[in-house]
Design a protein around this motif. Structure first.
Motif, PDB file in Angstrom:
ATOM      1  N   ALA A 227       0.830  -1.201   0.000  1.00 24.89           N
ATOM      2  CA  ALA A 227       0.000   0.000   0.000  1.00 24.89           C
ATOM      3  C   ALA A 227       0.867   1.254   0.000  1.00 24.89           C
ATOM      4  N   GLY A 228       1.925   1.239   0.803  1.00 25.72           N
ATOM      5  CA  GLY A 228       2.800   2.401   0.870  1.00 25.72           C
ATOM      6  C   GLY A 228       3.475   2.698  -0.451  1.00 25.72           C
ATOM      7  N   ILE A 229       3.955   1.652  -1.135  1.00 26.03           N
ATOM      8  CA  ILE A 229       4.585   1.838  -2.448  1.00 26.03           C
ATOM      9  C   ILE A 229       3.569   2.385  -3.447  1.00 26.03           C
ATOM     10  N   SER A 230       2.354   1.846  -3.422  1.00 28.47           N
ATOM     11  CA  SER A 230       1.299   2.300  -4.347  1.00 28.47           C
ATOM     12  C   SER A 230       0.964   3.764  -4.134  1.00 28.47           C
ATOM     13  N   ILE A 231       0.839   4.165  -2.861  1.00 32.78           N
ATOM     14  CA  ILE A 231       0.518   5.556  -2.547  1.00 32.78           C
ATOM     15  C   ILE A 231       1.672   6.470  -2.937  1.00 32.78           C
ATOM     16  N   ALA A 232       2.907   6.048  -2.640  1.00 34.33           N
ATOM     17  CA  ALA A 232       4.067   6.875  -2.975  1.00 34.33           C
ATOM     18  C   ALA A 232       4.223   7.038  -4.483  1.00 34.33           C
ATOM     19  N   LEU A 233       3.952   5.979  -5.240  1.00 32.84           N
ATOM     20  CA  LEU A 233       4.043   6.048  -6.699  1.00 32.84           C
ATOM     21  C   LEU A 233       3.143   7.155  -7.244  1.00 32.84           C
ATOM     22  N   VAL A 234       1.925   7.241  -6.706  1.00 32.37           N
ATOM     23  CA  VAL A 234       0.975   8.259  -7.160  1.00 32.37           C
ATOM     24  C   VAL A 234       1.328   9.619  -6.584  1.00 32.37           C
ATOM     25  N   PHE A 235       1.591   9.663  -5.278  1.00 33.84           N
ATOM     26  CA  PHE A 235       1.850  10.927  -4.611  1.00 33.84           C
ATOM     27  C   PHE A 235       3.061  11.649  -5.192  1.00 33.84           C
ATOM     28  N   SER A 236       4.081  10.893  -5.614  1.00 35.86           N
ATOM     29  CA  SER A 236       5.311  11.490  -6.134  1.00 35.86           C
ATOM     30  C   SER A 236       5.073  12.295  -7.407  1.00 35.86           C
ATOM     31  N   PHE A 358       8.687   6.390  -4.498  1.00 35.88           N
ATOM     32  CA  PHE A 358       9.114   7.738  -4.862  1.00 35.88           C
ATOM     33  C   PHE A 358      10.173   7.715  -5.954  1.00 35.88           C
ATOM     34  N   PHE A 359      10.809   6.552  -6.147  1.00 36.01           N
ATOM     35  CA  PHE A 359      11.736   6.399  -7.271  1.00 36.01           C
ATOM     36  C   PHE A 359      11.005   5.935  -8.519  1.00 36.01           C
ATOM     37  N   VAL A 360      10.132   4.941  -8.356  1.00 38.82           N
ATOM     38  CA  VAL A 360       9.412   4.372  -9.502  1.00 38.82           C
ATOM     39  C   VAL A 360       8.422   5.377 -10.076  1.00 38.82           C
ATOM     40  N   GLY A 361       7.750   6.131  -9.202  1.00 43.42           N
ATOM     41  CA  GLY A 361       6.703   7.047  -9.650  1.00 43.42           C
ATOM     42  C   GLY A 361       7.139   8.045 -10.707  1.00 43.42           C
ATOM     43  N   PRO A 362       8.194   8.828 -10.462  1.00 40.84           N
ATOM     44  CA  PRO A 362       8.628   9.793 -11.476  1.00 40.84           C
ATOM     45  C   PRO A 362       9.081   9.140 -12.782  1.00 40.84           C
ATOM     46  N   VAL A 363       9.671   7.945 -12.686  1.00 41.24           N
ATOM     47  CA  VAL A 363      10.101   7.251 -13.908  1.00 41.24           C
ATOM     48  C   VAL A 363       8.885   6.877 -14.752  1.00 41.24           C
ATOM     49  N   VAL A 364       7.888   6.260 -14.123  1.00 43.46           N
ATOM     50  CA  VAL A 364       6.668   5.865 -14.836  1.00 43.46           C
ATOM     51  C   VAL A 364       5.921   7.094 -15.344  1.00 43.46           C
ATOM     52  N   PHE A 377      -2.581  11.348 -17.671  1.00 43.25           N
ATOM     53  CA  PHE A 377      -3.631  11.599 -16.683  1.00 43.25           C
ATOM     54  C   PHE A 377      -4.622  10.437 -16.598  1.00 43.25           C
ATOM     55  N   THR A 378      -4.904   9.791 -17.708  1.00 40.33           N
ATOM     56  CA  THR A 378      -5.826   8.653 -17.690  1.00 40.33           C
ATOM     57  C   THR A 378      -5.244   7.472 -16.924  1.00 40.33           C
ATOM     58  N   VAL A 379      -4.000   7.145 -17.233  1.00 44.82           N
ATOM     59  CA  VAL A 379      -3.363   6.001 -16.559  1.00 44.82           C
ATOM     60  C   VAL A 379      -3.199   6.272 -15.068  1.00 44.82           C
ATOM     61  N   LEU A 380      -2.783   7.479 -14.705  1.00 45.39           N
ATOM     62  CA  LEU A 380      -2.591   7.788 -13.285  1.00 45.39           C
ATOM     63  C   LEU A 380      -3.920   7.854 -12.542  1.00 45.39           C
ATOM     64  N   ALA A 381      -4.993   8.268 -13.230  1.00 43.76           N
ATOM     65  CA  ALA A 381      -6.305   8.253 -12.584  1.00 43.76           C
ATOM     66  C   ALA A 381      -6.702   6.830 -12.207  1.00 43.76           C
ATOM     67  N   VAL A 382      -6.320   5.864 -13.043  1.00 48.15           N
ATOM     68  CA  VAL A 382      -6.601   4.453 -12.748  1.00 48.15           C
ATOM     69  C   VAL A 382      -5.657   3.931 -11.672  1.00 48.15           C
ATOM     70  N   LEU A 383      -4.364   4.256 -11.798  1.00 45.81           N
ATOM     71  CA  LEU A 383      -3.382   3.783 -10.817  1.00 45.81           C
ATOM     72  C   LEU A 383      -3.627   4.359  -9.420  1.00 45.81           C
ATOM     73  N   SER A 384      -4.397   5.421  -9.340  1.00 46.81           N
ATOM     74  CA  SER A 384      -4.705   6.018  -8.045  1.00 46.81           C
ATOM     75  C   SER A 384      -5.421   5.043  -7.116  1.00 46.81           C
ATOM     76  N   PHE A 385      -6.076   4.042  -7.701  1.00 43.99           N
ATOM     77  CA  PHE A 385      -6.817   3.057  -6.900  1.00 43.99           C
ATOM     78  C   PHE A 385      -5.970   1.819  -6.584  1.00 43.99           C
ATOM     79  N   LEU A 386      -4.673   1.887  -6.889  1.00 45.38           N
ATOM     80  CA  LEU A 386      -3.813   0.726  -6.698  1.00 45.38           C
ATOM     81  C   LEU A 386      -3.691   0.334  -5.228  1.00 45.38           C
ATOM     82  N   ALA A 387      -3.773   1.299  -4.327  1.00 44.42           N
ATOM     83  CA  ALA A 387      -3.637   0.996  -2.895  1.00 44.42           C
ATOM     84  C   ALA A 387      -4.888   0.352  -2.309  1.00 44.42           C
ATOM     85  N   LEU A 388      -6.020   0.451  -2.998  1.00 48.85           N
ATOM     86  CA  LEU A 388      -7.288  -0.014  -2.444  1.00 48.85           C
ATOM     87  C   LEU A 388      -7.286  -1.495  -2.092  1.00 48.85           C
TER      88      LEU A 388
END
Length: 404
Positions: A227-236, A358-364, A377-388
């Motif tokens: 969950a933490g990695i998923s949130i950090a990927l989006v938050f970054s 926080f490393f993977v997020g900016p790369v992706v 924006f479309t892909v990140l809108a979907v990835l936002s639910f990755l932590a769920l």
């Protein structure tokens, strides 16, 4: 017989505890010191050395990398030797490094010293989180919303302090940061008895302090890390790729747009802890996570539809910050609930692996933005639910427990 319903107390109730107030003060001071120094290291290296931008980025990035990779080890040491001891060592290392940076600009010394900031962060973070977890009244995980508020305040005040110091002299940032870290070290020293009593009162099984096995076998801990990695990927994305989008829309004015939006976001993050607490009191974790993920996702939709228009950007930052206020403290809150008292340092240390996001997020994000903003924006809108699926897992839901 009383029943713990899992409902969090108000933040002001948490601060009635003496150890919590001490740890909150230390958290605020270290956050101001950290955010008042680290963001200016890139400018310092550019002014004081001939390193390339890539080398400068790698040097500053090593702070988070070292901390994330070594926190599991330092957390286990906090369980074995005591969190107060590790916190004092970490703060002492901060002071020594700041002092050394003040008196040298030789690149062969500066680069290892910057890496040592990562070592200090690695030593302090699991120890601080363990003490917060042990200090939580009635074992409330809402204690980590207090930490989120202190970190947010530090992110607001730190850059202001750092900017003022850097304008006077580029080395003055090390004086300010070193002074704050030294003050924290003094506070820990003066409060050592009450802080150590937390560990003595709550950690009885000393024989398990050397056992990493329970942490490495705990499926719930892996859910918290995922969950933490998923949130950090989006938050970054907000601090790394979103400014690049603004640059594409507003050119040279992008910096001014982002500075204003970031300041609004930082203040709002503190204010929105009130609705986040309200939500936590009335709904289960799955609902809270869904609302938080929807906040991130809705922000990407609004950013993508904005075309750079300020009104939609502000609306996007508003719902983004709501999602952040709910989700960012949650991995720590979950780790707090699942970690045995005698292994809290180890658990919190392992959970720091989430910073890989926080490393993977900016790369992706960077790769997606290069394709097309609409794709990003479309892909990140979907990835936002990755932590769920991680945080909504049945095994992580708060279970009522009886207490005498």
């Amino acid at each position: 017989m009383s029943v713990d319903t899992g409902q969090p107390p108000a933040l002001r109730e948490l601060l009635r505890s003496g150890p919590v107030r001490v740890l909150a003060l230390i958290g605020l001071a270290t956050a101001v010191a950290f955010f008042g120094m680290v963001p200016f290291l890139t400018l310092y290296l550019a002014d004081a050395t001939r390193l390339s931008n890539a080398a400068i980025g790698a040097a500053v990035g090593s702070i988070a990398l070292v901390s994330a990779l070594g926190a599991f080890f330092s957390g286990s040491l906090a369980d074995r030797w005591g969190a107060v001891t590790m916190l004092r060592v970490g703060l002492g290392l901060y002071v020594v490094v700041c002092g050394a940076l003040l008196f040298t600009d030789a690149v062969y010394l500066v680069l290892p010293l910057i890496t040592c900031l990562g070592l200090a962060l690695m030593l302090c973070t699991p120890a601080t989180k363990k003490l917060l977890s042990l200090a939580a009244p009635d074992e409330s995980s809402a204690i980590f919303r207090v930490r989120y508020v202190t970190q947010s305040l530090g992110a607001i005040l730190g850059p202001l302090v750092g900017a003022g110091a850097y304008a006077i002299d580029r080395r003055a940032v090390f004086i300010c940061a070193g002074g704050l870290f030294a003050s924290c070290l003094l506070i820990v020293h003066l409060s050592r008895s009450s802080l150590r009593s937390l560990e003595e009162r709550r950690t009885q099984d000393a024989s398990s302090r050397r056992a990493w096995g329970p942490a490495l076998r705990d499926r719930k801990l892996y859910l918290a890390v995922g969950a933490g990695i998923s949130i950090a990927l989006v938050f970054s994305q907000f601090e790394s790729i979103f400014p690049l989008y603004l640059k594409g829309e507003h050119g040279s004015a992008a910096a001014a747009y982002f500075s204003g939006l970031f300041a609004y976001h930082a203040v709002l993050g503190i204010v929105l802890q009130v609705p986040a607490q309200w939500l936590a009191r009335r709904f289960g974790q799955a609902v809270q996570v869904a609302v938080g993920c929807a906040g991130f996702s809705g922000a990407f939709v609004l950013f993508g539809a904005s075309g750079g228009a300020l009104l939609l950007l502000v609306a996007g930052v508003t719902v983004w910050t709501l999602g952040e206020a709910i989700l960012m403290p949650m991995p720590d809150m979950v780790t707090h609930r699942i970690a045995p008292d005698e292994l809290k340092g180890t658990y919190f240390g392992f959970a720091e692996l989430r910073y890989a996001g926080f490393f993977v997020g900016p790369v992706v994000g960077g790769a997606l933005l290069e394709m097309e903003p609409a794709v990003y924006f479309t892909v990140l809108a979907v990835l936002s639910f990755l932590a769920l699926p991680f945080l909504a897992a049945k095994s992580l839901r708060i279970q009522p427990k009886a207490a005498s």
